[in-house]
Design a protein around this motif. Structure first.
Motif, PDB file in Angstrom:
ATOM      1  N   GLY A 162      22.916 -36.364   9.387  1.00 33.03           N
ATOM      2  CA  GLY A 162      22.104 -35.566  10.295  1.00 33.03           C
ATOM      3  C   GLY A 162      20.974 -34.823   9.621  1.00 33.03           C
ATOM      4  N   SER A 163      20.832 -34.993   8.303  1.00 30.17           N
ATOM      5  CA  SER A 163      19.787 -34.316   7.544  1.00 30.17           C
ATOM      6  C   SER A 163      18.765 -35.326   7.045  1.00 30.17           C
ATOM      7  CB  SER A 163      20.394 -33.566   6.348  1.00 30.17           C
ATOM      8  OG  SER A 163      19.384 -33.080   5.493  1.00 30.17           O
ATOM      9  N   LEU A 164      17.491 -34.924   7.045  1.00 35.57           N
ATOM     10  CA  LEU A 164      16.438 -35.783   6.510  1.00 35.57           C
ATOM     11  C   LEU A 164      16.281 -35.640   5.002  1.00 35.57           C
ATOM     12  CD1 LEU A 164      13.616 -35.403   9.201  1.00 35.57           C
ATOM     13  CD2 LEU A 164      15.337 -37.214   8.992  1.00 35.57           C
ATOM     14  N   LEU A 165      17.016 -34.720   4.384  1.00 35.72           N
ATOM     15  CA  LEU A 165      16.917 -34.486   2.946  1.00 35.72           C
ATOM     16  C   LEU A 165      17.808 -35.449   2.166  1.00 35.72           C
ATOM     17  CD1 LEU A 165      16.941 -30.593   2.976  1.00 35.72           C
ATOM     18  CD2 LEU A 165      14.965 -32.079   2.608  1.00 35.72           C
ATOM     19  N   GLY A 166      17.347 -35.816   0.960  1.00 33.90           N
ATOM     20  CA  GLY A 166      18.096 -36.753   0.126  1.00 33.90           C
ATOM     21  C   GLY A 166      18.053 -38.166   0.655  1.00 33.90           C
ATOM     22  N   LYS A 167      16.936 -38.530   1.292  1.00 34.50           N
ATOM     23  CA  LYS A 167      16.838 -39.807   1.987  1.00 34.50           C
ATOM     24  C   LYS A 167      15.537 -40.529   1.672  1.00 34.50           C
ATOM     25  CE  LYS A 167      20.463 -38.581   4.582  1.00 34.50           C
ATOM     26  NZ  LYS A 167      20.607 -37.154   4.251  1.00 34.50           N
TER      27      LYS A 167
END
Length: 360
Positions: A162-167
Protein backbone atom coordinates in the motif's frame (compact mmCIF):
# COMPACT_ATOMS: atom_id res chain seq x y z
CA UNK A 1 46.20 -10.77 -14.10
CA UNK A 2 45.10 -10.77 -10.46
CA UNK A 3 41.85 -12.49 -9.62
CA UNK A 4 39.85 -11.36 -6.59
CA UNK A 5 36.60 -12.84 -5.32
CA UNK A 6 34.84 -10.46 -2.94
CA UNK A 7 31.23 -10.81 -1.88
CA UNK A 8 30.18 -12.57 -5.05
CA UNK A 9 31.80 -9.90 -7.22
CA UNK A 10 34.36 -11.51 -9.48
CA UNK A 11 36.99 -8.93 -10.31
CA UNK A 12 39.76 -9.33 -12.84
CA UNK A 13 41.75 -6.33 -11.71
CA UNK A 14 43.09 -4.00 -14.41
CA UNK A 15 41.83 -6.20 -17.24
CA UNK A 16 40.53 -3.18 -19.16
CA UNK A 17 41.94 -0.33 -17.10
CA UNK A 18 44.87 0.17 -19.46
CA UNK A 19 42.43 0.73 -22.30
CA UNK A 20 40.07 3.24 -20.68
CA UNK A 21 40.60 6.78 -19.46
CA UNK A 22 38.62 9.83 -18.36
CA UNK A 23 38.49 13.02 -20.40
CA UNK A 24 37.34 16.22 -18.62
CA UNK A 25 34.16 17.70 -20.09
CA UNK A 26 33.15 20.32 -17.51
CA UNK A 27 34.44 21.69 -14.21
CA UNK A 28 33.29 24.30 -11.70
CA UNK A 29 29.90 22.70 -11.11
CA UNK A 30 27.99 22.91 -7.82
CA UNK A 31 27.18 19.41 -6.50
CA UNK A 32 26.39 17.82 -9.89
CA UNK A 33 24.10 14.79 -9.63
CA UNK A 34 23.17 13.73 -13.15
CA UNK A 35 23.98 14.16 -16.83
CA UNK A 36 21.76 13.62 -19.83
CA UNK A 37 21.34 15.08 -23.30
CA UNK A 38 18.43 17.12 -24.55
CA UNK A 39 17.18 15.34 -27.69
CA UNK A 40 18.64 17.28 -30.58
CA UNK A 41 20.37 19.63 -28.13
CA UNK A 42 23.25 19.97 -25.67
CA UNK A 43 24.49 17.89 -22.79
CA UNK A 44 22.71 18.87 -19.57
CA UNK A 45 23.99 18.63 -15.99
CA UNK A 46 21.68 18.67 -12.98
CA UNK A 47 23.01 20.41 -9.89
CA UNK A 48 21.62 19.26 -6.57
CA UNK A 49 20.46 22.73 -5.49
CA UNK A 50 18.17 22.99 -8.50
CA UNK A 51 19.95 24.31 -11.58
CA UNK A 52 20.20 22.54 -14.94
CA UNK A 53 23.17 23.71 -17.00
CA UNK A 54 23.76 23.20 -20.72
CA UNK A 55 27.32 22.33 -21.73
CA UNK A 56 28.94 23.55 -24.93
CA UNK A 57 32.68 23.03 -24.82
CA UNK A 58 34.02 24.94 -21.83
CA UNK A 59 30.91 27.15 -21.75
CA UNK A 60 28.03 26.55 -19.32
CA UNK A 61 24.66 28.23 -19.75
CA UNK A 62 21.56 28.11 -17.56
CA UNK A 63 18.93 25.82 -19.09
CA UNK A 64 16.49 25.64 -16.15
CA UNK A 65 16.40 26.96 -12.58
CA UNK A 66 14.07 25.44 -9.96
CA UNK A 67 16.08 26.38 -6.88
CA UNK A 68 13.09 28.13 -5.31
CA UNK A 69 11.20 24.85 -5.30
CA UNK A 70 13.96 22.53 -4.14
CA UNK A 71 15.08 21.43 -0.69
CA UNK A 72 18.81 20.66 -0.56
CA UNK A 73 21.11 18.93 0.40
CA UNK A 74 22.14 15.57 1.94
CA UNK A 75 20.11 13.14 -0.14
CA UNK A 76 17.55 15.78 -1.12
CA UNK A 77 17.58 18.08 -4.10
CA UNK A 78 16.95 18.10 -7.83
CA UNK A 79 17.52 14.41 -8.43
CA UNK A 80 16.24 13.40 -11.86
CA UNK A 81 15.17 14.54 -15.33
CA UNK A 82 13.68 12.54 -18.19
CA UNK A 83 12.63 13.62 -21.67
CA UNK A 84 9.41 12.34 -23.19
CA UNK A 85 10.08 9.97 -26.13
CA UNK A 86 8.26 12.48 -28.34
CA UNK A 87 10.12 15.50 -27.00
CA UNK A 88 11.13 16.74 -30.44
CA UNK A 89 7.46 17.29 -31.21
CA UNK A 90 5.84 17.98 -27.81
CA UNK A 91 8.71 19.57 -25.78
CA UNK A 92 7.67 17.63 -22.66
CA UNK A 93 10.10 16.68 -19.90
CA UNK A 94 9.80 15.57 -16.29
CA UNK A 95 11.63 16.38 -13.05
CA UNK A 96 12.05 14.47 -9.81
CA UNK A 97 12.94 16.72 -6.87
CA UNK A 98 12.54 17.15 -3.13
CA UNK A 99 10.30 20.12 -2.37
CA UNK A 100 10.58 22.58 0.50
CA UNK A 101 8.43 20.32 2.67
CA UNK A 102 10.71 17.32 2.11
CA UNK A 103 8.32 15.53 -0.24
CA UNK A 104 9.19 13.80 -3.50
CA UNK A 105 7.61 15.64 -6.43
CA UNK A 106 7.29 14.40 -10.01
CA UNK A 107 6.53 17.43 -12.18
CA UNK A 108 5.89 17.79 -15.88
CA UNK A 109 7.25 20.69 -17.91
CA UNK A 110 6.23 21.74 -21.39
CA UNK A 111 8.34 24.07 -23.53
CA UNK A 112 10.51 24.85 -20.50
CA UNK A 113 7.62 25.86 -18.22
CA UNK A 114 5.93 23.97 -15.37
CA UNK A 115 2.73 22.33 -16.58
CA UNK A 116 1.47 20.05 -13.83
CA UNK A 117 2.49 17.98 -10.83
CA UNK A 118 1.98 14.30 -11.56
CA UNK A 119 2.76 12.85 -8.17
CA UNK A 120 3.69 13.97 -4.65
CA UNK A 121 4.99 11.41 -2.14
CA UNK A 122 5.48 12.17 1.54
CA UNK A 123 8.92 11.24 2.86
CA UNK A 124 9.11 10.24 6.56
CA UNK A 125 12.86 10.90 6.76
CA UNK A 126 15.38 13.06 4.93
CA UNK A 127 17.31 10.22 3.26
CA UNK A 128 16.52 7.50 0.72
CA UNK A 129 14.60 9.73 -1.66
CA UNK A 130 15.47 7.63 -4.71
CA UNK A 131 15.20 10.29 -7.36
CA UNK A 132 15.74 8.85 -10.82
CA UNK A 133 13.34 8.96 -13.77
CA UNK A 134 13.54 7.05 -17.04
CA UNK A 135 11.23 6.24 -19.91
CA UNK A 136 11.25 2.58 -20.84
CA UNK A 137 11.18 1.17 -24.37
CA UNK A 138 7.44 0.73 -23.83
CA UNK A 139 6.97 4.50 -23.58
CA UNK A 140 6.00 4.47 -19.90
CA UNK A 141 7.69 6.52 -17.18
CA UNK A 142 9.58 4.54 -14.51
CA UNK A 143 9.97 6.21 -11.12
CA UNK A 144 12.38 4.69 -8.58
CA UNK A 145 11.56 5.47 -4.94
CA UNK A 146 13.60 4.84 -1.80
CA UNK A 147 12.15 3.17 1.29
CA UNK A 148 11.57 6.45 3.11
CA UNK A 149 14.85 6.56 4.98
CA UNK A 150 16.32 6.30 8.45
CA UNK A 151 18.02 2.87 8.51
CA UNK A 152 16.74 -0.65 8.00
CA UNK A 153 13.35 0.53 6.67
CA UNK A 154 11.82 0.97 10.16
CA UNK A 155 8.34 1.66 8.78
CA UNK A 156 8.37 -1.34 6.45
CA UNK A 157 7.63 0.58 3.25
CA UNK A 158 9.61 -1.55 0.79
CA UNK A 159 7.49 -4.65 1.45
CA UNK A 160 4.22 -2.76 1.99
CA UNK A 161 1.95 -3.08 -1.08
CA UNK A 162 0.00 0.00 0.00
CA UNK A 163 3.04 2.29 -0.01
CA UNK A 164 4.72 3.87 -3.03
CA UNK A 165 8.08 3.93 -1.19
CA UNK A 166 10.76 1.31 -1.83
CA UNK A 167 9.31 0.59 -5.26
CA UNK A 168 9.69 0.95 -8.98
CA UNK A 169 6.58 2.73 -10.26
CA UNK A 170 5.37 2.63 -13.86
CA UNK A 171 2.89 5.19 -15.17
CA UNK A 172 1.43 6.36 -18.48
CA UNK A 173 1.91 10.12 -18.88
CA UNK A 174 0.03 10.23 -22.22
CA UNK A 175 -3.35 9.30 -20.76
CA UNK A 176 -5.32 10.23 -17.67
CA UNK A 177 -5.24 13.31 -15.47
CA UNK A 178 -2.53 13.70 -14.36
CA UNK A 179 -1.54 10.17 -15.45
CA UNK A 180 -2.95 6.70 -16.05
CA UNK A 181 -1.83 3.27 -14.84
CA UNK A 182 -0.81 0.92 -17.67
CA UNK A 183 -3.27 -1.93 -18.04
CA UNK A 184 -0.45 -4.48 -17.94
CA UNK A 185 1.02 -3.26 -14.64
CA UNK A 186 1.36 -6.43 -12.54
CA UNK A 187 -0.88 -5.49 -9.60
CA UNK A 188 -3.74 -3.60 -11.23
CA UNK A 189 -6.22 -6.34 -10.31
CA UNK A 190 -4.98 -6.73 -6.72
CA UNK A 191 -6.71 -4.26 -4.37
CA UNK A 192 -3.97 -4.69 -1.74
CA UNK A 193 -1.43 -2.98 -4.02
CA UNK A 194 -1.15 0.55 -5.30
CA UNK A 195 -1.63 0.03 -9.04
CA UNK A 196 1.36 2.22 -9.95
CA UNK A 197 3.70 -0.37 -8.40
CA UNK A 198 5.67 -2.32 -10.99
CA UNK A 199 8.30 -3.87 -8.67
CA UNK A 200 8.99 -3.79 -4.92
CA UNK A 201 11.64 -4.55 -2.32
CA UNK A 202 14.05 -1.70 -3.12
CA UNK A 203 16.03 0.23 -0.51
CA UNK A 204 17.27 3.26 -2.46
CA UNK A 205 17.57 2.73 -6.22
CA UNK A 206 20.31 5.18 -7.20
CA UNK A 207 20.25 5.28 -10.94
CA UNK A 208 18.81 2.69 -13.29
CA UNK A 209 18.82 2.44 -17.04
CA UNK A 210 17.44 0.53 -20.00
CA UNK A 211 19.89 -0.99 -22.44
CA UNK A 212 19.16 0.97 -25.61
CA UNK A 213 19.74 -2.13 -27.75
CA UNK A 214 17.95 -4.89 -25.81
CA UNK A 215 15.55 -2.96 -23.56
CA UNK A 216 16.81 -4.80 -20.46
CA UNK A 217 16.63 -2.87 -17.18
CA UNK A 218 19.53 -2.54 -14.70
CA UNK A 219 18.85 -1.14 -11.21
CA UNK A 220 21.60 -0.20 -8.77
CA UNK A 221 20.21 -0.43 -5.23
CA UNK A 222 22.21 1.12 -2.38
CA UNK A 223 22.77 -1.25 0.55
CA UNK A 224 22.53 -0.82 4.30
CA UNK A 225 25.74 -1.71 6.15
CA UNK A 226 27.35 -4.54 4.20
CA UNK A 227 26.23 -5.14 0.61
CA UNK A 228 25.62 -3.14 -2.58
CA UNK A 229 23.67 -4.72 -5.43
CA UNK A 230 22.62 -4.58 -9.08
CA UNK A 231 19.17 -5.92 -9.97
CA UNK A 232 18.27 -6.94 -13.48
CA UNK A 233 14.99 -7.23 -15.38
CA UNK A 234 15.04 -8.68 -18.92
CA UNK A 235 12.84 -7.17 -21.61
CA UNK A 236 9.99 -6.93 -22.34
CA UNK A 237 8.78 -4.92 -19.35
CA UNK A 238 5.14 -5.85 -19.98
CA UNK A 239 5.81 -9.44 -18.87
CA UNK A 240 8.61 -8.85 -16.34
CA UNK A 241 6.88 -6.76 -13.69
CA UNK A 242 5.81 -7.82 -10.23
CA UNK A 243 9.26 -8.80 -9.02
CA UNK A 244 10.26 -8.45 -5.38
CA UNK A 245 13.96 -7.59 -4.99
CA UNK A 246 13.95 -8.50 -1.32
CA UNK A 247 14.66 -5.47 0.83
CA UNK A 248 14.37 -5.37 3.87
CA UNK A 249 14.23 -9.15 4.16
CA UNK A 250 17.47 -9.35 2.22
CA UNK A 251 20.47 -7.10 1.69
CA UNK A 252 22.02 -8.33 -1.52
CA UNK A 253 22.09 -12.13 -1.34
CA UNK A 254 22.13 -12.11 2.47
CA UNK A 255 19.45 -12.20 5.13
CA UNK A 256 18.88 -8.85 6.80
CA UNK A 257 15.67 -9.11 8.79
CA UNK A 258 15.93 -11.58 10.35
CA UNK A 259 19.73 -11.90 10.11
CA UNK A 260 19.47 -15.69 9.71
CA UNK A 261 16.99 -18.13 8.20
CA UNK A 262 14.96 -15.47 6.40
CA UNK A 263 12.23 -16.50 3.98
CA UNK A 264 13.63 -16.16 0.47
CA UNK A 265 10.76 -17.70 -1.45
CA UNK A 266 9.44 -15.35 -4.11
CA UNK A 267 12.37 -12.94 -3.86
CA UNK A 268 14.54 -12.10 -6.87
CA UNK A 269 18.28 -12.04 -6.06
CA UNK A 270 20.64 -9.47 -7.56
CA UNK A 271 22.85 -10.34 -10.51
CA UNK A 272 25.81 -8.59 -8.87
CA UNK A 273 26.81 -7.59 -5.37
CA UNK A 274 29.90 -6.33 -3.59
CA UNK A 275 30.81 -5.86 0.03
CA UNK A 276 31.83 -2.71 1.85
CA UNK A 277 35.46 -3.63 1.49
CA UNK A 278 35.01 -2.43 -2.13
CA UNK A 279 32.89 0.67 -1.48
CA UNK A 280 29.82 1.83 0.41
CA UNK A 281 27.24 3.32 -1.98
CA UNK A 282 26.60 1.99 -5.47
CA UNK A 283 25.92 4.28 -8.43
CA UNK A 284 24.21 2.71 -11.40
CA UNK A 285 25.27 3.40 -14.97
CA UNK A 286 24.61 2.19 -18.50
CA UNK A 287 25.23 -0.63 -20.90
CA UNK A 288 27.87 0.84 -23.17
CA UNK A 289 26.67 1.18 -26.77
CA UNK A 290 29.06 3.86 -28.00
CA UNK A 291 31.80 3.61 -30.62
CA UNK A 292 34.78 5.21 -28.90
CA UNK A 293 35.72 2.09 -26.88
CA UNK A 294 34.79 -1.03 -28.90
CA UNK A 295 36.01 -3.39 -26.14
CA UNK A 296 33.31 -2.07 -23.81
CA UNK A 297 30.33 -2.54 -26.13
CA UNK A 298 27.65 -4.57 -24.34
CA UNK A 299 29.18 -4.15 -20.87
CA UNK A 300 27.19 -2.62 -18.01
CA UNK A 301 29.16 0.25 -16.44
CA UNK A 302 28.62 1.11 -12.76
CA UNK A 303 30.60 2.52 -9.85
CA UNK A 304 30.77 3.41 -6.16
CA UNK A 305 30.38 6.87 -4.65
CA UNK A 306 32.70 6.21 -1.71
CA UNK A 307 35.60 4.28 -3.25
CA UNK A 308 35.61 5.86 -6.71
CA UNK A 309 35.80 2.44 -8.35
CA UNK A 310 34.25 1.83 -11.76
CA UNK A 311 33.36 -1.66 -12.93
CA UNK A 312 32.18 -3.21 -16.18
CA UNK A 313 29.93 -6.30 -16.06
CA UNK A 314 29.05 -8.86 -18.73
CA UNK A 315 26.94 -11.96 -19.02
CA UNK A 316 29.30 -14.89 -19.65
CA UNK A 317 26.65 -17.45 -20.52
CA UNK A 318 26.11 -18.79 -17.01
CA UNK A 319 26.67 -15.79 -14.73
CA UNK A 320 27.38 -12.06 -14.59
CA UNK A 321 31.03 -11.22 -14.24
CA UNK A 322 32.47 -7.83 -13.28
CA UNK A 323 35.88 -6.41 -14.04
CA UNK A 324 37.50 -3.44 -12.35
CA UNK A 325 37.66 -0.78 -15.03
CA UNK A 326 39.01 2.27 -13.20
CA UNK A 327 40.17 3.24 -9.73
CA UNK A 328 39.50 6.95 -9.24
CA UNK A 329 39.40 9.43 -6.38
CA UNK A 330 36.06 10.83 -7.58
CA UNK A 331 32.74 10.94 -5.74
CA UNK A 332 30.70 9.25 -8.44
CA UNK A 333 27.14 10.53 -8.06
CA UNK A 334 25.99 9.45 -11.49
CA UNK A 335 26.82 8.26 -14.94
CA UNK A 336 25.34 9.81 -18.06
CA UNK A 337 24.73 8.78 -21.64
CA UNK A 338 24.60 10.92 -24.76
CA UNK A 339 22.69 10.38 -27.99
CA UNK A 340 25.60 8.43 -29.47
CA UNK A 341 25.76 6.00 -26.54
CA UNK A 342 28.95 7.43 -25.07
CA UNK A 343 29.12 7.28 -21.28
CA UNK A 344 30.01 10.06 -18.85
CA UNK A 345 30.95 10.10 -15.18
CA UNK A 346 29.69 12.79 -12.77
CA UNK A 347 31.91 13.80 -9.84
CA UNK A 348 29.76 15.22 -7.05
CA UNK A 349 32.64 16.12 -4.76
CA UNK A 350 34.87 17.72 -7.37
CA UNK A 351 32.12 19.45 -9.32
CA UNK A 352 33.13 17.94 -12.64
CA UNK A 353 32.01 15.75 -15.53
CA UNK A 354 34.23 13.30 -17.42
CA UNK A 355 33.77 11.22 -20.57
CA UNK A 356 34.95 7.61 -20.80
CA UNK A 357 37.50 7.47 -23.61
CA UNK A 358 40.24 5.15 -24.85
CA UNK A 359 43.38 5.56 -22.76
CA UNK A 360 46.14 7.56 -24.39
Amino acid sequence: MKRILSGGLLVFALAWAQGVGLEPVATGLDKPLYLTQEPGGPLLVLEQRGRVLALAGAKKTLWLDVRKKVSCCGERGLLGLAFHPGYAQNRRFFLNYTDRRGRTVIEEYRAGRPYRVLLTIDQPYANHNGGHLAFGPDGYLYIGTGDGGSGGDPQGHAQNPGSLLGKMLRIDVDRGDPYAVPEDNPFVANPRYRPEIWALGLRNPWRYSFDRETGDLFIADVGQNKWEEVDYVPAPMSTSGGWNFGWNIMEGNHCFKPAKNCKRAGLVPPILEYGHDQGCSITGGYVYRGRAIPELVGAYIYGDYCSGKVWAARWTGDRWQSELLLQTKLRISSFGEDAAGEVYLVDHGGGAVYRLVPAR
